[in-house]
Scaffold this motif. Structure first.
Motif, PDB file in Angstrom:
ATOM      1  N   GLY A 287       0.836  -1.210   0.000  1.00  9.99           N
ATOM      2  CA  GLY A 287       0.000   0.000   0.000  1.00  9.99           C
ATOM      3  C   GLY A 287       0.863   1.250   0.000  1.00  9.99           C
ATOM      4  O   GLY A 287       0.707   2.139  -0.842  1.00  9.99           O
ATOM      5  N   HIS A 288       1.835   1.321   0.952  1.00 11.34           N
ATOM      6  CA  HIS A 288       2.721   2.500   0.984  1.00 11.34           C
ATOM      7  C   HIS A 288       3.437   2.666  -0.364  1.00 11.34           C
ATOM      8  O   HIS A 288       3.605   3.784  -0.861  1.00 11.34           O
ATOM      9  N   LEU A 289       3.853   1.552  -0.957  1.00 11.62           N
ATOM     10  CA  LEU A 289       4.597   1.621  -2.225  1.00 11.62           C
ATOM     11  C   LEU A 289       3.727   2.147  -3.360  1.00 11.62           C
ATOM     12  O   LEU A 289       4.241   2.678  -4.347  1.00 11.62           O
ATOM     13  N   ALA A 290       2.401   1.981  -3.224  1.00 12.18           N
ATOM     14  CA  ALA A 290       1.492   2.428  -4.285  1.00 12.18           C
ATOM     15  C   ALA A 290       1.233   3.938  -4.222  1.00 12.18           C
ATOM     16  O   ALA A 290       0.793   4.536  -5.211  1.00 12.18           O
ATOM     17  N   ALA A 291       1.515   4.553  -3.053  1.00 13.80           N
ATOM     18  CA  ALA A 291       1.186   5.976  -2.881  1.00 13.80           C
ATOM     19  C   ALA A 291       1.805   6.874  -3.964  1.00 13.80           C
ATOM     20  O   ALA A 291       1.104   7.723  -4.533  1.00 13.80           O
ATOM     21  N   PRO A 292       3.086   6.683  -4.316  1.00 13.45           N
ATOM     22  CA  PRO A 292       3.663   7.575  -5.335  1.00 13.45           C
ATOM     23  C   PRO A 292       2.984   7.473  -6.701  1.00 13.45           C
ATOM     24  O   PRO A 292       2.770   8.492  -7.360  1.00 13.45           O
ATOM     25  N   TRP A 293       2.614   6.264  -7.137  1.00 16.68           N
ATOM     26  CA  TRP A 293       1.981   6.203  -8.454  1.00 16.68           C
ATOM     27  C   TRP A 293       0.475   6.443  -8.385  1.00 16.68           C
ATOM     28  O   TRP A 293      -0.171   6.655  -9.385  1.00 16.68           O
ATOM     29  N   LEU A 294      -0.075   6.407  -7.173  1.00 16.10           N
ATOM     30  CA  LEU A 294      -1.473   6.827  -7.003  1.00 16.10           C
ATOM     31  C   LEU A 294      -1.543   8.326  -7.279  1.00 16.10           C
ATOM     32  O   LEU A 294      -2.458   8.817  -7.931  1.00 16.10           O
ATOM     33  N   ALA A 295      -0.529   9.038  -6.786  1.00 14.17           N
ATOM     34  CA  ALA A 295      -0.502  10.487  -6.973  1.00 14.17           C
ATOM     35  C   ALA A 295      -0.072  10.851  -8.397  1.00 14.17           C
ATOM     36  O   ALA A 295      -0.439  11.897  -8.908  1.00 14.17           O
ATOM     37  N   GLN A 296       0.717  10.013  -9.029  1.00 12.92           N
ATOM     38  CA  GLN A 296       1.185  10.312 -10.389  1.00 12.92           C
ATOM     39  C   GLN A 296       1.100   9.048 -11.255  1.00 12.92           C
ATOM     40  O   GLN A 296       1.996   8.208 -11.238  1.00 12.92           O
ATOM     41  N   SER A 297      -0.005   8.952 -12.004  1.00 13.96           N
ATOM     42  CA  SER A 297      -0.314   7.680 -12.672  1.00 13.96           C
ATOM     43  C   SER A 297       0.639   7.376 -13.829  1.00 13.96           C
ATOM     44  O   SER A 297       0.775   6.226 -14.228  1.00 13.96           O
ATOM     45  N   ASP A 320       7.340  -3.247 -11.688  1.00 13.69           N
ATOM     46  CA  ASP A 320       6.205  -2.953 -12.557  1.00 13.69           C
ATOM     47  C   ASP A 320       4.896  -2.846 -11.769  1.00 13.69           C
ATOM     48  O   ASP A 320       3.871  -3.348 -12.184  1.00 13.69           O
ATOM     49  N   ARG A 321       4.912  -2.290 -10.613  1.00  9.98           N
ATOM     50  CA  ARG A 321       3.758  -2.139  -9.713  1.00  9.98           C
ATOM     51  C   ARG A 321       3.383  -3.427  -8.994  1.00  9.98           C
ATOM     52  O   ARG A 321       2.577  -3.403  -8.079  1.00  9.98           O
ATOM     53  N   THR A 322       3.918  -4.571  -9.361  1.00  9.46           N
ATOM     54  CA  THR A 322       3.542  -5.809  -8.680  1.00  9.46           C
ATOM     55  C   THR A 322       4.735  -6.612  -8.187  1.00  9.46           C
ATOM     56  O   THR A 322       4.571  -7.518  -7.386  1.00  9.46           O
ATOM     57  N   THR A 323       5.942  -6.277  -8.656  1.00  4.99           N
ATOM     58  CA  THR A 323       7.114  -7.057  -8.249  1.00  4.99           C
ATOM     59  C   THR A 323       8.043  -6.168  -7.432  1.00  4.99           C
ATOM     60  O   THR A 323       8.462  -5.106  -7.894  1.00  4.99           O
ATOM     61  N   PHE A 324       8.330  -6.618  -6.224  1.00  3.15           N
ATOM     62  CA  PHE A 324       9.110  -5.797  -5.306  1.00  3.15           C
ATOM     63  C   PHE A 324      10.348  -6.556  -4.834  1.00  3.15           C
ATOM     64  O   PHE A 324      10.294  -7.753  -4.632  1.00  3.15           O
ATOM     65  N   ARG A 325      11.451  -5.805  -4.651  1.00  2.00           N
ATOM     66  CA  ARG A 325      12.656  -6.433  -4.093  1.00  2.00           C
ATOM     67  C   ARG A 325      13.222  -5.534  -3.005  1.00  2.00           C
ATOM     68  O   ARG A 325      13.437  -4.340  -3.228  1.00  2.00           O
ATOM     69  N   LEU A 326      13.441  -6.118  -1.814  1.00  2.00           N
ATOM     70  CA  LEU A 326      13.978  -5.349  -0.697  1.00  2.00           C
ATOM     71  C   LEU A 326      15.470  -5.138  -0.899  1.00  2.00           C
ATOM     72  O   LEU A 326      16.222  -6.093  -1.042  1.00  2.00           O
ATOM     73  N   LEU A 327      15.898  -3.864  -0.916  1.00  2.00           N
ATOM     74  CA  LEU A 327      17.322  -3.558  -1.101  1.00  2.00           C
ATOM     75  C   LEU A 327      18.022  -3.364   0.242  1.00  2.00           C
ATOM     76  O   LEU A 327      19.165  -3.758   0.420  1.00  2.00           O
ATOM     77  N   GLY A 328      17.332  -2.713   1.165  1.00  2.00           N
ATOM     78  CA  GLY A 328      17.948  -2.447   2.465  1.00  2.00           C
ATOM     79  C   GLY A 328      16.894  -1.985   3.445  1.00  2.00           C
ATOM     80  O   GLY A 328      15.762  -1.680   3.059  1.00  2.00           O
ATOM     81  N   GLN A 329      17.272  -1.939   4.719  1.00  2.00           N
ATOM     82  CA  GLN A 329      16.316  -1.511   5.737  1.00  2.00           C
ATOM     83  C   GLN A 329      17.046  -1.079   6.997  1.00  2.00           C
ATOM     84  O   GLN A 329      18.264  -1.220   7.087  1.00  2.00           O
ATOM     85  N   THR A 330      16.291  -0.570   7.970  1.00  2.00           N
ATOM     86  CA  THR A 330      16.948  -0.139   9.201  1.00  2.00           C
ATOM     87  C   THR A 330      17.341  -1.362  10.026  1.00  2.00           C
ATOM     88  O   THR A 330      16.645  -2.371  10.033  1.00  2.00           O
ATOM     89  N   LEU A 331      18.480  -1.222  10.695  1.00  2.00           N
ATOM     90  CA  LEU A 331      18.949  -2.320  11.529  1.00  2.00           C
ATOM     91  C   LEU A 331      18.453  -2.163  12.966  1.00  2.00           C
ATOM     92  O   LEU A 331      18.567  -3.076  13.771  1.00  2.00           O
TER      93      LEU A 331
END
Ligand code: KG4
Ligand code: ZN
Length: 514
Positions: A287-297, A320-331
């Motif tokens: 959901g959070h990841l969709a916010a940027p393209w919700l605002a700019q289609s 492509d809006r459906t495939t996600f890969r985690l690159l990094g995160q907080t430790l």
């Protein structure tokens, strides 16, 4: 407890607890239904102690019990408690409470009244970081109905969820109702099948959790129960439609607070079931990841998105809006948590990120040196515990007058260190991934320096920078609807087996079977 008792009550509270409730909090509690608030008073009317509880339909909660210092050991707390427990027994309800494990007096009192330990809530008390001991007392036998604690904790065996959900069959014509309740915001939105937002309603619980200094899971669940129907009705009203015009329903199924998630999932499933509509389960992070393209289609893919909120700090590549890969995160801490803890140390509001940001605008970021977490590491990970500790020691070495005089400069320097870490790691990851677009989402995306710095640095690197409007950054249901349109569709009755899940991995849409 009458309004005129409040001054005495607040004094007793302040003398008893490290994080006392304020007078406004007590005044609001007096308005809460179904509430229990009693005082023990001398004949002349002086208040000696008080008890505050909530009497929910299935379980009662003891929220606050205190006795004035000079009159401890006379059994006043016991009298207040026994009156409450006697009523709970007659109603056949269990009573739940939280207590500091080091509070021997309270533990003795509760133990003597039949409370037993249920669980430890890690790091619950923000002033000391202490755990809370959750205690429960079942109603005395023969005094009423059954305290149905097992009822909502138990699970029924789920029916089968189709393993290979057919994404191609997801399309529908008409209106989608989306619901979000993973943490402390009750939210509903209506979107059409093209992804346009017709309404988005969010009810924040900040004013409720402020008194505890953090989100209390049980309180959050209750507040979702109380508000969800009204929030959904309001979303339908603003979209000028009714339930019969809906074509599909979506809800956040995880990750988040399990009790809170359940309210949204059950509401959504009930609406879907009643009209035999399809149901779209959504992962909150998607959901959070969709916010940027919700605002700019017309956003260009692939992109690298920074999700920074009170609970998460993640760098994710989206294909492509459906495939996600985690690159990094907080430790360790999330970025929002670092802002909120900083705000607390500086004595600002709750949750604090916004207040710290506003104060920082008036200060000089070069005034105090703060460490930038993971600066020298090539990995796209974050760490915010160092900067938080540095702030703690800086303030500890200052007088109250110095702290007040330098508050804006300290806030500006602290904010700068957090934002620099976020911006540099995000840009570096985007360059490494060779993507044309970089985006930010989550509540921390409201930070004014982060917005400025990311736009500037991204523009410099020749990338398109997507910064959604604030309403789509913090938790909301419009982003859940936008993600649902790209997720798997479950038809009646398959979704009746879908449950909420506190932990759901990135890329996972449907919780595993229990
Ligand atoms: O996404 P969100 O609404 O809820 C979570 O899922 O956590 O994010 C809330 C977080 C809080 O930590 C809040 O203090 C922070 O976002 N926040 C900010 C600002 N506005 C909200 N942090 C820094 N600067 C702000 N302007
Ligand atoms: Zn969130």
């Amino acid at each position: 407890m009458r309004p005129e008792d409040l001054s005495a009550v607040v004094q007793i509270e302040a003398a008893c607890f490290g994080q006392p409730w304020t007078k406004a909090m007590f005044a609001e509690e007096l308005r809460q239904e179904p509430g229990w608030r009693t005082v023990a008073a001398e004949q002349q009317g002086a208040v000696l102690g008080f008890l505050i509880g909530r009497c929910y339909a299935d379980e009662w909660h003891l929220l606050d019990l205190a006795v004035t210092q000079a009159r401890r050991g006379e059994g006043i707390g016991g009298i207040l408690l026994d009156e409450f427990l006697g009523s709970a027994d007659r109603a056949g309800r269990s009573v739940l409470l939280e207590v500091r494990p080091g509070n021997a007096g309270a533990l003795g009192l509760y133990g003597s009244r039949g409370f037993t330990s249920l669980a430890l809530r890690r790091g619950y008390y923000p002033d000391t970081g202490e755990d809370a001991l959750v205690m429960i007392r079942d109603p005395r036998a023969g005094t009423g109905g059954s305290g149905d604690r097992q009822g909502h904790a138990g699970r029924t065996a789920p029916a089968t969820v189709p393993a290979d959900v057919d994404r191609a069959a997801r399309s529908f014509e008409g209106l989608l109702l989306a619901i979000e309740s993973s943490c402390d915001d009750s939210a509903a939105a209506v979107l059409n099948s093209r992804g346009e937002v017709l309404s988005s309603v969010t009810h924040s619980q900040d004013s409720i959790h402020e008194r505890y200094g953090g989100v209390v899971p049980e309180v959050a669940s209750r507040a979702h129960v109380e508000r969800m129907t009204a929030v959904v009705s309001e979303a339908l009203r603003l979209a000028e439609c009714n339930v019969d015009q809906l074509a599909a329903v979506a809800a956040t199924v995880g990750p988040g607070l399990i009790g809170a998630l359940l309210i949204g999932v059950q509401t959504a499933k009930a609406v879907a079931w009643s009209r035999r509509l399809p149901f779209f389960p959504v992962n909150h992070i998607h959901g959070h990841l969709a916010a940027p393209w919700l605002a700019q289609s017309d956003a260009r893919f692939p992109m690298v998105t920074l999700v920074a909120s009170g609970g998460h700090t993640l760098l994710i590549r989206i294909e492509d809006r459906t495939t996600f890969r985690l690159l990094g995160q907080t430790l360790d801490d999330a970025a929002g948590e670092a802002f909120d803890k900083g705000a607390r140390l500086l004595g600002l509001g709750y949750p604090g990120g916004r207040e710290l940001d506003e104060l920082a605008e008036k200060g000089d970021p070069a005034s105090f040196p703060f460490p930038i977490g993971m600066r020298r590491s090539p990995r796209p990970d974050f760490s915010f515990s160092g900067v938080k500790t540095a702030l703690y020691y800086l303030l500890r070495g200052m007088t109250a007058e110095e702290r007040a005089r330098h508050a804006a400069d300290i806030a500006a320097s602290y904010r700068q260190a957090i934002v620099e870490a976020l911006v540099s790691k995000t840009l570096r990851a985007a360059k490494q991934e060779k993507v044309p677009t970089v985006a930010v989402a989550g509540g921390v995306a409201a930070n004014s320096l982060l917005r400025r710095r990311l736009a500037e640095a991204g523009g410099h690197a020749g990338m398109e920078v997507l910064i959604p409007p604030f309403a789509y950054c913090t938790d909301n249901a419009a982003m859940i609807g936008a993600a649902a349109l790209r997720g798997p569709r479950l038809d009646y009755p398959d979704y009746l087996a879908v449950d909420a899940s506190a932990s759901l991995a990135l890329g996972q849409w449907i919780p595993a079977k229990a």
